[in-house]
Structures are given as structure tokens and as C-alpha cells.
Design an enzyme around this catalytic site. Structure first.
Site, PDB file in Angstrom:
ATOM      1  N   VAL A 149       0.408   5.914  -3.116  1.00  0.00           N
ATOM      2  CA  VAL A 149       1.786   5.551  -2.234  1.00  0.00           C
ATOM      3  C   VAL A 149       1.144   4.127  -0.913  1.00  0.00           C
ATOM      4  CG1 VAL A 149       3.905   4.889  -1.282  1.00  0.00           C
ATOM      5  CG2 VAL A 149       3.770   6.857  -2.849  1.00  0.00           C
ATOM      6  N   CYS A 150       1.593   2.718  -1.783  1.00  0.00           N
ATOM      7  CA  CYS A 150       1.357   1.619  -0.759  1.00  0.00           C
ATOM      8  C   CYS A 150      -0.659   1.873  -0.180  1.00  0.00           C
ATOM      9  CB  CYS A 150       2.498   1.868   0.531  1.00  0.00           C
ATOM     10  SG  CYS A 150       1.661   0.156   1.345  1.00  0.00           S
ATOM     11  N   GLN A 151      -0.522   1.855   0.844  1.00  0.00           N
ATOM     12  CA  GLN A 151      -2.013   2.537   1.021  1.00  0.00           C
ATOM     13  C   GLN A 151      -2.543   3.536   0.515  1.00  0.00           C
ATOM     14  OE1 GLN A 151      -2.765   2.997   5.245  1.00  0.00           O
ATOM     15  NE2 GLN A 151      -4.313   1.736   5.739  1.00  0.00           N
TER      16      GLN A 151
END
Lengths: 358, 357
Positions: A149-151
Site C-alpha cells: 500500500v502506497c509507500q
């Protein structure tokens, strides 16, 4: 009354609006006083593995999982992972468990000064790699499913590229790949910052500074309009609980380990390493061409943190022939907590995995 | 109900009653001015009554009272000025500008403070007294070559003074950019108001007026925040702040050292050694485990060893194997369906074939 200009508010209407405001505030006293501290994270879980402050949790649904391959969720460092299990009616974890997935999440904990020298190698090889190896061992499998997720999606891409044989299927959610798209505000702000000076001076990057930066992306909406809007729901206990839970998540941010922050900002925000090449994790260079397992890339159309183009760039870089995209109509957070997300996102992930688990 | 909420109700009744009377009276201008302080008092009382010291939402209430309540009160004052009076978009914008001043962004950023929201400027203010003392001490030596027994100390103070000047310049430049952005925000506000002069599109509530201002301000801000000018001004602001902070820390550490206290450098050095040792240990463990077996169960497929040559060739091979012309077609399909779209097959025939061998 006749119209005299753009503002057509009578004195009575003004007084009534003010009185309504007062009624809401008055009701709010009762609502807020009757509320407990904010609770979050609804699904039962157990710690199964730990390394330093990093803990791997296994989540338990009402029924035993039917999926043969576990799904490891790797969240970003900048917020807490309970966003994916915020409350009973807003939980990606719950949705996945109900569909038979076997869900694990890495919790990075809260780094302190003694963690300042953790690098991306530590996060990717030691922590994600350690969790992946634990799952391979306990499930007696060669490879597991990984969802970043994301980073955490960036970390997962690095992990999958460095160890393609250990990742059976890769899912990236709201993950930046091209950090230099024209609409990427965070990246624009990062480009002239002397990251070495920042990290050498601060050590770990304080959560307060990170929060302030995120608020400044849309300062009027996030700091003024949002709280004026809160008055509307002051007499609605359930809505206020949801609001405060989200507030808790937004500001419950860990400090960022200095060295990992330095490497991430330099390699991705400044050098745009996935696009221009040269991303290094420890001694190893990352080539997204090595990501040969099936990839599902989910992005949000109204994402102000990770613009869609930043995520879509993945299509042209990974080495797999089995690449799928899901464009979600929502924002960076709505993709987990909006009403529509509760069905659409776990359904997509589950069906996509099911087809590739045979 | 508890005493706090009774107090609030009494105060609120008094205030809102006065406000309502003023709104219905002949002189809304006076009523609006008189109401501002009352509005703030009422919100202050409400925050205390509602919060009750409970950590979970005290922060939210603090932000609300400090910032949003104030903005809303000001917008209410603005609306009251033009209620029932002939006015234009320009009149409203001018009055709004008078209320907020030349740089409302600066006011907003000042409001973004409190526990959990400490910014760069706040740190500077917290250290202001100490900084001032150091500055007056350093001012006389700034720019002079250092020599003699205390030359190292002189140099540290010179660097500190220069850093402080740099920080002030950076802050001034950033504020100037925000002042320019504020003018753009006002212009956009006026333009949006002008669109609402048409009967049927007029603004019928204070909230609608407030939302229109937020739209205008965010549009102006987004444009500048994505610009090279902002990148430069923001980067310099952060860099100047960090340099100043680093110089102060160096002086503080020097002082601590004189008293035999461990400083940041010393502790960092120990942490660095521990982290490096642990990393080396993990590397050795990974290598040892990889040497034993990939997983306890014999792998169904042996671990694929990728030769360095293949790794290096990968990115280049991909570039040639993916015709750019395929992308627009896929994007179009995505937009029309909004559903999951699968990547077209046979995208890289050469590589697939090679892999099968």
C-alpha cells in the site's frame, strides 16, 4: 427579497443559520461527552512473528481461510496500518477474510532514536523479507501473495524485483512509481530539499512535521473547511465516532527512521529511480523488469497524494505479461473506507487472486 | 448535564439571541461587528464544555475553535454586511480582503499549530530567546576571520548568525510568495462571486459563501504549490531552517560536552554501530539460510538464479518489447469501463518465448 448581488441571504436566514449552528454545538456537547475514547481495528488478530519493533499479525475471520496462499499486506511507514481495518463496516481486511483469504499484516511499530539507522535494506530485506520467509516456512510454500500500500507498494515492488521466486502474485495499491508527474505536489516540494542536511539535523523525521506537510497539500480544505463541516454531524453520534476515528488515524503517525527516509526521498522523490533507474537496496540494484509474477495495480482516480499517472506508470515497467489495473473512483483514503470500496476492492483482489491460485 | 454545558448554554443563549436581534435589526453592519467577539466567546465556552479534557477529541476541538470556528465567524460577519443591500462581487471581495488582510495563507498556517502540529516556525519561536542571545553575541564577529585560542568557537557563532539571516530571508521570500498567492485567491473569489450574481445562482447561506472562498483559495494555492517558484521557496525555507537548527545543535552539543554530558553525535555513533552490526548479522543469516534451502519443503521449482547479465539486460529488453502504441488503447478502455482491465497478452513475445525455454 429582490436580488442585489451574489449574496442573497436575508437577515432572517442569517439568524436562522446562526441558530442552527448553535443547536448543533449544543447537541454536540451531549454527543461528545457520551463518547468513549476512539476505538479502531476490529478484526481479531494474533502476533505470529516479530523482529525488533516490527510485528507480523495474522488476522482471523469467522471462518477458516479457503485460500491456500497467504496474503501479506505491507503498509506505508508514514501512517499506521489499521487504516485497512478501521471499523466493522470499513475494513478491507474483513472483506478479504470473508472471501476466504488468509490475511497477514506487517506492523512497523513506532521507530525511536535508536532506529535512526534503519535503512531501506532493513525494511525490505530484513522485515518484509523476514515476514515472507516466515510465511513460506509455516505454509510450506515457495512463494506468497504480497499486497503493498502506497509507500509499502514501493517496498513490495522492490522486494518482488529482488526476490521474484518468493512472490506468487503482487498487488500494489495507490503506489507511486513515477514520482515526477506534473501533478505530484509532494514530489515538487521535495526536489529542492537538502535531504542529507534534513536527516543529519533531525535524526528521525518527526511525525508532526510529516502531518503538517500532508495538511499543507490542501490547507484550506484540511484545516478550515473540514472542521466547519464537522458541526453538521455534531448531533450524530455514529457519524462523530467515524469522524474521530479517522482523525485518530490521520494524526497517529510514527516518526520516520532517518536513514530510510534519506534513501527513500533521494532515490524516489528526487531521482525518480523506478523511471530513471539506479534504485539500490543495500548492495542490490532493483529492476522492475524482474517483476515477472502476475501484478494487479489498483489506483484511485481522485488521489491527491499519489496521482493516478504516478501509479499507472507501472504498466510499462514490470516484466510480467499478466498485468491488470483497477481504477477506483475515489481518493487515497476512500479506497479503503468509502462505502463502495467495501465491496469493489476486496472483490477485485479476491477474484484476481483466485484465478491465479490454481 | 454537567456545569460546563450549563455555562455554555447560558452564554450561547445570550450571544445567539443578541446575534439574531442584530440580524433582524436595521443595522446589520453594527450587529456583525458586535457579534464577532461573542461568537468567539461562545465557541471557546463550547470547546471547554464539549471536550471535558478527554484526550481522544480535545485535539479536534482545539483545531476547530482555534481555526475553523474563527473563519466561519468572519464569513458570517461578511455575509451580514451585504444582507439586504445592493452589492457586487467586487464589494464582497474587497470587504473580505479587509477582514483577512493581505496574506490569509499566513494566518491559516499560523493556525496550524498546537500539540501534534509543530512546524518549522514554531521551533524557531520556541528557541527565540536563546537564538537572540546567541545572535547578539555573534553579531560582532560575523564576517571577521577567526583566530587565536577561541577561533573554533568564533566560527561556530559566525555560522550560526549567518544561518539565522538566511532563515529570515527564506521566510520572507516564502511569505511574499504566499502574499502573491493570496491576491490570486481574492481574484478567483471575485470571479466566482461574479458567476453567482445571476438570479437563481446566488449564494443562500454563509456556508455556501465559505465553501466558495475555500474553492478559490485552494485553486490559487494548488497552482503555486506545483510551480518551480514554490519548489525553490519551500526548499530554501526547509534548508535554511535545518542549517540554523544544525548550527544551534552543534553549539548546544559543545556546551554539553564541556559538562561531560553525552551529545547526539556520541549516541548516534553507538546506534550506528549497533545497526550496522545487526545488518551484517542478518545478511550472514540470509546467506546461510539460502545456502541450506529456500524453504523447508523441497521447492517444486528450484530457485531461479538470475545471472547478472540477464538482470542487466532486463530493463533494456522491456523497453524494446513494449510498443508505446498499445498504451493509449488500454487507457481508453479503462476510462470507458472503470473496471479492472487486463494487460493485453503477447506483449513481449520474445521474452515469453525465452522464458519458456
Amino acid at each position: 427579497m429582490d436580488a442585489f448581488g451574489p449574496i442573497n441571504i436575508t437577515a432572517d436566514a442569517l439568524a436562522e443559520e446562526a441558530a442552527k449552528f448553535q443547536r448543533k454545538l449544543e447537541a454536540g456537547i451531549g454527543t461528545l461527552r457520551a463518547m468513549d475514547e476512539v476505538h479502531f481495528g476490529v478484526t481479531a488478530r494474533e502476533e505470529v512473528w516479530r523482529d525488533g519493533k516490527t510485528v507480523l499479525y495474522r488476522y482471523r475471520g469467522e471462518h477458516a481461510p479457503t485460500a491456500k496462499v497467504p496474503l501479506l499486506i505491507c503498509y506505508a511507514l508514514v501512517n499506521r496500518p489499521y487504516m485497512v481495518d478501521l471499523q466493522a463496516d470499513r475494513s478491507l481486511v474483513k472483506g478479504l477474510l470473508e472471501r476466504g483469504e488468509d490475511v497477514y499484516i506487517i506492523d512497523w511499530g513506532y521507530p525511536d532514536r535508536s532506529d535512526k539507522f534503519l535503512t531501506l535494506e532493513d525494511y525490505i530485506e530484513r522485515f518484509i523479507g523476514g515476514a515472507v520467509d516466515y510465511l513460506r516456512k509455516t505454509h510450506r510454500l515457495d512463494a506468497v501473495n504480497l499486497l503493498g500500500v502506497c509507500q509499502g507498494g514501493v517496498f513490495s515492488l522492490c522486494c518482488a524485483a529482488l526476490h521474484p521466486h518468493k512472490v506468487k502474485n503482487l498487488i500494489t495499491m495507490v503506489t507511486p512509481v513515477d514520482f515526477h508527474t506534473a501533478d505530484n505536489m509532494l514530489s515538487n516540494w521535495n526536489r529542492e530539499i537538502d535531504v542529507d542536511l534534513l536527516v543529519d539535523t533531525l535524526g528521525n523525521i518527526p511525525a508532526d512535521m510529516m502531518n503538517l506537510t500532508y495538511l499543507m497539500l490542501k490547507p484550506w480544505r484540511l484545516f478550515a473547511q473540514k472542521y466547519v463541516g464537522m458541526v453538521d454531524i455534531l448531533d450524530d453520534r455514529k457519524a462523530m465516532e467515524d469522524f474521530l476515528r479517522m482523525e485518530k488515524w490521520i494524526f497517529d503517525s510514527p516518526d520516520q527512521a532517518g536513514e530510510a527516509f534519506r534513501e527513500f526521498n533521494t532515490q524516489f522523490f528526487q531521482r525518480n529511480g523506478f523511471i530513471s533507474g539506479g534504485v539500490r537496496i543495500g548492495d542490490e540494484e532493483v529492476h522492475l523488469g524482474m517483476v515477472e509474477m502476475p501484478v494487479l495495480n489498483i489506483y484511485a482516480e481522485q488521489d491527491h497524494l499519489v496521482p493516478p499517472d504516478a501509479s499507472r506508470a507501472l504498466a510499462g515497467l514490470v516484466g510480467t505479461d499478466d498485468y491488470t489495473e483497477l481504477s477506483f473512483k475515489g481518493g487515497h483514503i476512500g479506497i479503503y473506507v468509502s462505502g463502495r470500496a467495501q465491496k469493489e476492492v476486496p472483490d477485485t483482489i479476491h477474484h484476481w487472486l483466485a484465478k491465479r491460485s490454481r | 448535564m454537567a456545569q460546563g454545558s450549563d455555562d455554555f448554554e447560558a452564554l450561547a443563549r445570550k450571544y445567539w439571541g443578541a446575534w439574531g436581534d442584530a440580524m433582524r435589526g436595521a443595522m446589520p453592519q453594527q450587529g456583525a461587528d458586535a457579534g464577532m467577539q461573542g461568537f468567539r466567546d461562545a465557541l471557546g465556552a463550547w470547546t471547554q464544555a464539549a471536550g471535558g479534557g478527554q484526550g481522544g477529541f480535545d485535539n479536534v476541538l482545539g483545531h476547530f475553535n482555534r481555526q475553523s470556528g474563527d473563519w466561519f465567524a468572519q464569513m458570517q460577519q461578511l455575509a451580514a454586511q451585504f444582507s439586504g443591500r445592493q452589492h457586487s462581487a467586487q464589494d464582497v471581495t474587497k470587504a473580505w480582503q479587509q477582514l483577512l488582510g493581505g496574506n490569509p495563507f499566513q494566518g491559516l498556517f499560523h493556525g496550524m499549530r498546537g500539540p501534534g502540529l509543530e512546524g518549522l516556525e514554531q521551533w524557531n519561536e520556541a528557541a527565540a530567546t536563546w537564538l537572540q542571545n546567541l545572535r547578539s553575541e555573534a553579531a560582532s564577529t560575523l564576517g571577521m576571520p577567526a583566530f587565536g585560542f577561541t577561533r573554533e568557537h568564533q566560527e561556530r557563532l559566525q555560522a550560526f548568525a549567518q544561518a539565522q539571516l538566511r532563515w529570515q530571508d527564506a521566510l520572507a521570500n516564502y511569505n511574499a510568495l504566499m502574499a502573491k498567492t493570496s491576491q490570486d485567491a481574492y481574484a478567483r473569489f471575485e470571479s466566482k462571486l461574479a458567476e453567482r450574481e445571476v438570479p437563481g445562482r446566488q449564494l443562500g447561506s454563509v456556508r455556501a459563501l465559505f465553501d466558495l472562498w475555500v474553492d478559490a483559495a485552494e485553486e490559487a494555492y494548488a497552482q503555486v504549490a506545483l510551480s518551480p517558484d514554490y519548489r525553490k521557496a519551500y526548499g530554501e525555507l526547509v534548508n535554511a531552517q535545518m542549517q540554523l537548527r544544525a548550527d544551534v545543535q552543534a553549539i548546544a552539543e559543545q556546551g554539553a560536552n564541556l559538562l561531560g554530558m553525552p551529545g547526539r553525535t556520541e549516541i548516534d555513533s553507538a546506534h550506528r554501530k549497533i545497526a550496522e552490526l545487526e545488518r551484517q548479522l542478518r545478511r550472514m543469516q540470509r546467506k546461510a539460510e539460502a545456502g541450506d534451502t529456500a524453504a523447508p519443503k523441497p521447492a517444486s521449482k528450484p530457485e531461479r538464479k538470475v545471472s547478472p547479465a540477464k538482470k542487466a539486460a532486463k530493463p533494456a529488453a522491456k523497453k524494446t518489447a513494449k510498443p508505446a502504441s498499445k498504451k493509449p488503447a488500454k487507457s481508453a478502455a479503462k476510462k470507458t469501463t472503470g473496471k479492472a482491465v487486463k494487460k493485453p497478452a503477447a506483449r513481449k513475445p520474445a521474452k515469453t518465448a525465452a522464458r519458456k525455454r
